[in-house]
Design an enzyme around this catalytic site. Structure first.
Site, PDB file in Angstrom:
ATOM      1  N   GLU A 115       0.857  -1.198   0.000  1.00  0.00           N
ATOM      2  CA  GLU A 115       0.000   0.000   0.000  1.00  0.00           C
ATOM      3  C   GLU A 115       0.888   1.241   0.000  1.00  0.00           C
ATOM      4  O   GLU A 115       2.111   1.135   0.179  1.00  0.00           O
ATOM      5  CB  GLU A 115      -0.933  -0.023   1.225  1.00  0.00           C
ATOM      6  CG  GLU A 115      -2.011  -1.097   1.093  1.00  0.00           C
ATOM      7  CD  GLU A 115      -2.897  -1.245   2.318  1.00  0.00           C
ATOM      8  OE1 GLU A 115      -2.754  -0.455   3.266  1.00  0.00           O
ATOM      9  OE2 GLU A 115      -3.722  -2.168   2.328  1.00  0.00           O
ATOM     10  N   HIS A 243      -9.003   9.370   3.067  1.00  0.00           N
ATOM     11  CA  HIS A 243      -8.600   8.265   2.188  1.00  0.00           C
ATOM     12  C   HIS A 243      -8.811   8.731   0.755  1.00  0.00           C
ATOM     13  O   HIS A 243      -9.876   9.259   0.424  1.00  0.00           O
ATOM     14  CB  HIS A 243      -9.422   7.013   2.487  1.00  0.00           C
ATOM     15  CG  HIS A 243      -8.802   5.772   1.909  1.00  0.00           C
ATOM     16  ND1 HIS A 243      -8.731   5.546   0.555  1.00  0.00           N
ATOM     17  CD2 HIS A 243      -8.202   4.712   2.494  1.00  0.00           C
ATOM     18  CE1 HIS A 243      -8.119   4.392   0.342  1.00  0.00           C
ATOM     19  NE2 HIS A 243      -7.778   3.864   1.495  1.00  0.00           N
ATOM     20  N   ARG A 387      -0.759   8.900   9.140  1.00  0.00           N
ATOM     21  CA  ARG A 387      -0.618   7.461   9.415  1.00  0.00           C
ATOM     22  C   ARG A 387      -0.224   6.698   8.153  1.00  0.00           C
ATOM     23  O   ARG A 387      -0.812   6.901   7.088  1.00  0.00           O
ATOM     24  CB  ARG A 387      -1.938   6.906   9.934  1.00  0.00           C
ATOM     25  CG  ARG A 387      -1.954   5.399  10.109  1.00  0.00           C
ATOM     26  CD  ARG A 387      -3.276   4.950  10.685  1.00  0.00           C
ATOM     27  NE  ARG A 387      -4.360   5.132   9.755  1.00  0.00           N
ATOM     28  CZ  ARG A 387      -4.875   4.151   9.001  1.00  0.00           C
ATOM     29  NH1 ARG A 387      -4.397   2.925   9.102  1.00  0.00           N
ATOM     30  NH2 ARG A 387      -5.869   4.392   8.183  1.00  0.00           N
TER      31      ARG A 387
HETATM   32  P1  FAD Z   1     -13.620   0.740  16.447  1.00  0.00           P
HETATM   33  O1  FAD Z   1     -13.341  -0.521  15.748  1.00  0.00           O
HETATM   34  O2  FAD Z   1     -14.219   1.820  15.650  1.00  0.00           O
HETATM   35  O3  FAD Z   1     -14.571   0.438  17.687  1.00  0.00           O
HETATM   36  C1  FAD Z   1     -15.119   1.495  18.432  1.00  0.00           C
HETATM   37  C2  FAD Z   1     -16.124   0.928  19.407  1.00  0.00           C
HETATM   38  O4  FAD Z   1     -16.463   1.917  20.375  1.00  0.00           O
HETATM   39  C3  FAD Z   1     -17.432   0.469  18.793  1.00  0.00           C
HETATM   40  O5  FAD Z   1     -17.807  -0.737  19.397  1.00  0.00           O
HETATM   41  C4  FAD Z   1     -18.405   1.564  19.196  1.00  0.00           C
HETATM   42  O6  FAD Z   1     -19.744   1.144  19.304  1.00  0.00           O
HETATM   43  C5  FAD Z   1     -17.857   1.916  20.559  1.00  0.00           C
HETATM   44  N1  FAD Z   1     -18.281   3.229  21.041  1.00  0.00           N
HETATM   45  C6  FAD Z   1     -17.947   4.443  20.549  1.00  0.00           C
HETATM   46  N2  FAD Z   1     -18.538   5.414  21.278  1.00  0.00           N
HETATM   47  C7  FAD Z   1     -19.249   4.800  22.238  1.00  0.00           C
HETATM   48  C8  FAD Z   1     -20.093   5.254  23.278  1.00  0.00           C
HETATM   49  N3  FAD Z   1     -20.349   6.557  23.491  1.00  0.00           N
HETATM   50  N4  FAD Z   1     -20.685   4.335  24.080  1.00  0.00           N
HETATM   51  C9  FAD Z   1     -20.471   3.008  23.882  1.00  0.00           C
HETATM   52  N5  FAD Z   1     -19.698   2.527  22.911  1.00  0.00           N
HETATM   53  C10 FAD Z   1     -19.090   3.403  22.100  1.00  0.00           C
HETATM   54  N6  FAD Z   1      -6.737   0.198   9.418  1.00  0.00           N
HETATM   55  C11 FAD Z   1      -5.761  -0.680   9.090  1.00  0.00           C
HETATM   56  O7  FAD Z   1      -4.782  -0.820   9.822  1.00  0.00           O
HETATM   57  N7  FAD Z   1      -5.875  -1.433   7.962  1.00  0.00           N
HETATM   58  C12 FAD Z   1      -6.922  -1.336   7.113  1.00  0.00           C
HETATM   59  O8  FAD Z   1      -6.995  -2.034   6.127  1.00  0.00           O
HETATM   60  C13 FAD Z   1      -7.930  -0.399   7.412  1.00  0.00           C
HETATM   61  N8  FAD Z   1      -8.992  -0.217   6.595  1.00  0.00           N
HETATM   62  C14 FAD Z   1     -10.012   0.595   6.971  1.00  0.00           C
HETATM   63  C15 FAD Z   1     -11.138   0.694   6.166  1.00  0.00           C
HETATM   64  C16 FAD Z   1     -12.223   1.453   6.587  1.00  0.00           C
HETATM   65  C17 FAD Z   1     -13.441   1.546   5.714  1.00  0.00           C
HETATM   66  C18 FAD Z   1     -12.170   2.142   7.819  1.00  0.00           C
HETATM   67  C19 FAD Z   1     -13.322   2.959   8.283  1.00  0.00           C
HETATM   68  C20 FAD Z   1     -11.030   2.082   8.600  1.00  0.00           C
HETATM   69  C21 FAD Z   1      -9.945   1.310   8.185  1.00  0.00           C
HETATM   70  N9  FAD Z   1      -8.805   1.215   8.961  1.00  0.00           N
HETATM   71  C22 FAD Z   1      -7.809   0.339   8.615  1.00  0.00           C
HETATM   72  C23 FAD Z   1      -8.721   1.880  10.266  1.00  0.00           C
HETATM   73  C24 FAD Z   1      -9.077   0.864  11.352  1.00  0.00           C
HETATM   74  O9  FAD Z   1     -10.083   0.009  10.894  1.00  0.00           O
HETATM   75  C25 FAD Z   1      -9.560   1.536  12.624  1.00  0.00           C
HETATM   76  O10 FAD Z   1      -8.703   2.584  12.962  1.00  0.00           O
HETATM   77  C26 FAD Z   1      -9.584   0.544  13.773  1.00  0.00           C
HETATM   78  O11 FAD Z   1     -10.345  -0.569  13.400  1.00  0.00           O
HETATM   79  C27 FAD Z   1     -10.157   1.196  15.016  1.00  0.00           C
HETATM   80  O12 FAD Z   1     -10.364   0.218  15.982  1.00  0.00           O
HETATM   81  P2  FAD Z   1     -10.890   0.650  17.416  1.00  0.00           P
HETATM   82  O13 FAD Z   1     -11.030  -0.607  18.196  1.00  0.00           O
HETATM   83  O14 FAD Z   1     -10.045   1.715  17.957  1.00  0.00           O
HETATM   84  O15 FAD Z   1     -12.321   1.323  17.145  1.00  0.00           O
HETATM   85  C1  SIN Z   2      -7.224   0.590   2.802  1.00  0.00           C
HETATM   86  O1  SIN Z   2      -7.479  -0.599   2.726  1.00  0.00           O
HETATM   87  O2  SIN Z   2      -6.917   1.300   1.845  1.00  0.00           O
HETATM   88  C2  SIN Z   2      -7.273   1.203   4.137  1.00  0.00           C
HETATM   89  C3  SIN Z   2      -6.051   0.863   4.864  1.00  0.00           C
HETATM   90  C4  SIN Z   2      -5.907   1.727   6.070  1.00  0.00           C
HETATM   91  O3  SIN Z   2      -6.707   2.603   6.319  1.00  0.00           O
HETATM   92  O4  SIN Z   2      -4.915   1.523   6.762  1.00  0.00           O
END
Ligand code: FAD
Ligand code: SIN
Length: 541
Positions: A115, A243, A387
């Site tokens: 990537e 993105h 990032r």
């Molecule tokens: P999340 O997975 O977002 O979880 C947050 C949690 O907090 C949820 O359960 C939500 O309900 C809960 N929550 C929030 N507020 C409250 C509240 N007030 N009360 C109760 N619960 C609450 N990263 C990579 O490294 N590789 C990738 O390929 C990649 N692709 C991506 C593609 C997309 C479309 C997106 C959107 C992101 C991508 N990212 C990728 C980024 C990565 O997915 C996220 O940064 C990461 O998954 C975040 O994980 P997290 O556990 O911090 O939060």
């Molecule tokens: C992607 O798959 O392009 C997202 C990867 C990332 O957000 O790290």
């Protein structure tokens, strides 16, 4: 309700931490709260994969560290980068042991994707639905832990600190402590309190502050806003990653479907409305330059041509391979009438990831006692000003592990347990005071404020910023803040009202951070300061 370990969020960060604590402390209670279904998280939508140095013959820790530092444009904390890159491999092996399946070739070797900004192929993936596979693995694993209680549809409103006990708390107050949270039980609409010895915030990102985002509706920056209200430290909020390639669908609002960067990693080419492959005019790394550069280039091409999107050209790619690696994208495009072997995919940048957040140290400790943060809501120092792709899932796992190690040690220092009457006593924390509030009369007051916020953030605090735009954004944010606070004080609170209030706070923090940064660095580009300052600084709010 009382619990030993409270976890807010059921994405990769919260679940990894909860699983580790549950394994290590079978006699302690762990409560996970999530505001939607258990898997409705940013994690579930991750496509490209997780970066890790798995092939030591061609890759090395040094190269991954260097790529992360280059993408971060001078603001990464090198120590943290080294920790994440080196410890990340162990965490990847762990989730594989728990059952996550990453794609392999016929010889049984992992197929590693490439990537933007990566000098080597090092992205482990499960087709184009890597996050879904990781989320599935973790949710399955926690089901076997009797000491974990996962509560869905439970909205956390605020963390409880001395402020709720009647003490004045300011940013200068030493030893602010977290005693638990107030929540809206979305089944009963009642506000309850949950008392905990140790709390982890893993509440994810804030893409919903913008009109177009790859993030689902849950990504409303609740964690950051709560900590800001509690007078905790927040940093580098101006670094919002757009993105470059979200699918453009005219008239479709809300979450945009992502076309993973891995498609460009496999050879797809960005073209403007004249069909020109424009990236070579912006960076020698062309379509695989770091995201800030590609997103700005697309933004410029769109502005010059007056279009709402550019194109991603996959027509020259081997379609069988494409369907094999990206079945989800292939299907999505087909469902809207695009055959990727014959037609180009319309794409535009969309808000994707928050590089800043709740300031933490190398063990995930926040500035508030007994409160940890990890995952997207935290600012660990890994990402700096931008990032590197696929470093987020890795960071979440590494810091979930570090938070777990420190939190378990910390509980041993805290005598007694809430459940045995020791530690923090529930009786000391007052119930939520809703006196003087009335039932909400019009939802339009909330939905219209949300639309206004998303528009102003996209138009004034987007990919390219100016001092005038930021000043305009701040004026409008002030008004939205004033109106929403009035509503909050007078109305029975709901998740929708709390989310809009949180997003306005996050919008303020992003804009304030942008105003305080008198330079252009990484994801923050201000045409009034088009150069980098010699002074490297984190903007702490
Ligand atoms: P999340 O997975 O977002 O979880 C947050 C949690 O907090 C949820 O359960 C939500 O309900 C809960 N929550 C929030 N507020 C409250 C509240 N007030 N009360 C109760 N619960 C609450 N990263 C990579 O490294 N590789 C990738 O390929 C990649 N692709 C991506 C593609 C997309 C479309 C997106 C959107 C992101 C991508 N990212 C990728 C980024 C990565 O997915 C996220 O940064 C990461 O998954 C975040 O994980 P997290 O556990 O911090 O939060
Ligand atoms: C992607 O798959 O392009 C997202 C990867 C990332 O957000 O790290």
């Amino acid at each position: 309700m009382q619990t030993d370990f409270l976890v807010i969020g059921s994405g990769i960060a919260g679940l990894t931490y909860a699983l580790k604590v549950a394994q290590d402390c079978p006699d302690k209670t762990i409560t996970i709260l999530t505001k939607a279904q258990s898997d409705e998280t940013n994690t579930k939508y991750a496509q490209g994969g997780v970066a890790g140095v798995m092939d030591m013959d061609h890759d090395s820790f040094e190269k991954h560290i260097e790529d992360t530092l280059i993408a971060g444009d001078g603001l990464c904390n090198r120590k943290i980068v080294e920790i994440v890159v080196k410890e990340g491999v162990e965490r990847i092996r762990e989730i594989i042991e728990w059952g996550a399946k990453f794609d392999k070739d016929k010889e049984g070797e992992y197929t590693l994707g490439k990537e933007g900004g990566h000098s080597e192929s090092r992205i482990l993936h499960h087709k184009d639905v890597t996050g879904k596979e990781m989320e599935r693995t973790l949710l399955t694993a926690i089901k076997n832990k009797p000491n974990i209680n996962l509560i869905t549809h439970c909205f956390v409103v605020d963390i409880i600190t001395q402020h709720h006990l009647g003490f004045l708390v300011t940013k200068a107050t030493p030893d602010i402590a977290c005693y638990g949270v107030y929540v809206i039980n979305m089944q009963t609409n009642k506000i309850e309190k949950i008392i905990s010895k140790i709390t982890l915030l893993a509440a994810g990102g804030n893409g919903q502050a913008y009109r177009t985002t790859t993030n689902p509706a849950i990504a409303t920056g609740d964690g950051v806003a709560m900590i800001y209200r509690a007078k905790g430290r927040i940093e580098n909020m101006e670094f919002i990653q757009f993105h470059p390639t979200a699918l453009y669908e005219a008239g479709v609002a809300g979450q945009s479907f992502l076309i993973t960067e891995a498609v460009r990693g496999d050879g797809a080419i960005l073209r403007n409305n004249k069909g020109e492959a424009f990236m070579e005019r912006y960076d020698a790394r062309k379509d695989l330059a770091p995201r800030d550069i590609v997103a700005r280039a697309i933004d410029n091409e769109m502005k010059v041509a007056g279009t709402e999107h550019v194109f991603l050209d996959c027509r020259h790619m081997d379609i069988e391979k494409f369907v094999h690696h990206f079945p989800n994208i292939y299907e999505k495009c087909r469902s809207i009438g695009i055959d990727v072997s014959m037609q180009m995919i319309p794409v535009a940048p969309a808000a994707h990831y928050s590089c800043g957040g709740i300031k933490t140290d190398e063990w995930g400790r926040t500035s508030i006692n007994n409160l940890y943060a990890c995952g997207e809501c935290a600012s660990t120092g890994l990402h700096g000003a931008n990032r590197l792709a696929s470093n987020s899932l890795l960071e979440a796992m590494v810091f979930a592990h570090r938070c777990y190690l420190d939190a378990v040690k910390k509980t041993e220092e805290l005598h007694g347990s809430p459940s045995t009457g020791g530690g923090w006593r529930e009786t000391a924390v007052p119930d939520w005071n809703a006196s003087g509030t009335t039932a909400p009369k019009e939802m339009i007051l909330i939905t219209q404020s949300l639309k206004e916020l998303q528009l102003l953030m996209s138009d004034y605090v987007g990919i390219v910023r100016t001092n005038v735009r930021l000043a305009r954004a701040m004026k409008r944010l002030d008004l939205l803040h004033e109106e929403t606070e009035a509503l909050y004080q007078a109305t029975e609170i709901s998740p929708q009202l709390c989310e809009v209030r949180n997003l306005i706070t996050v919008g303020y923090l992003i804009t304030k951070g942008a105003q305080l940064r008198h330079e252009s660095r990484g994801l923050h580009f201000n045409t009034d300061y088009p150069y980098k300052s010699d002074r490297l600084q984190n903007v702490v709010l």
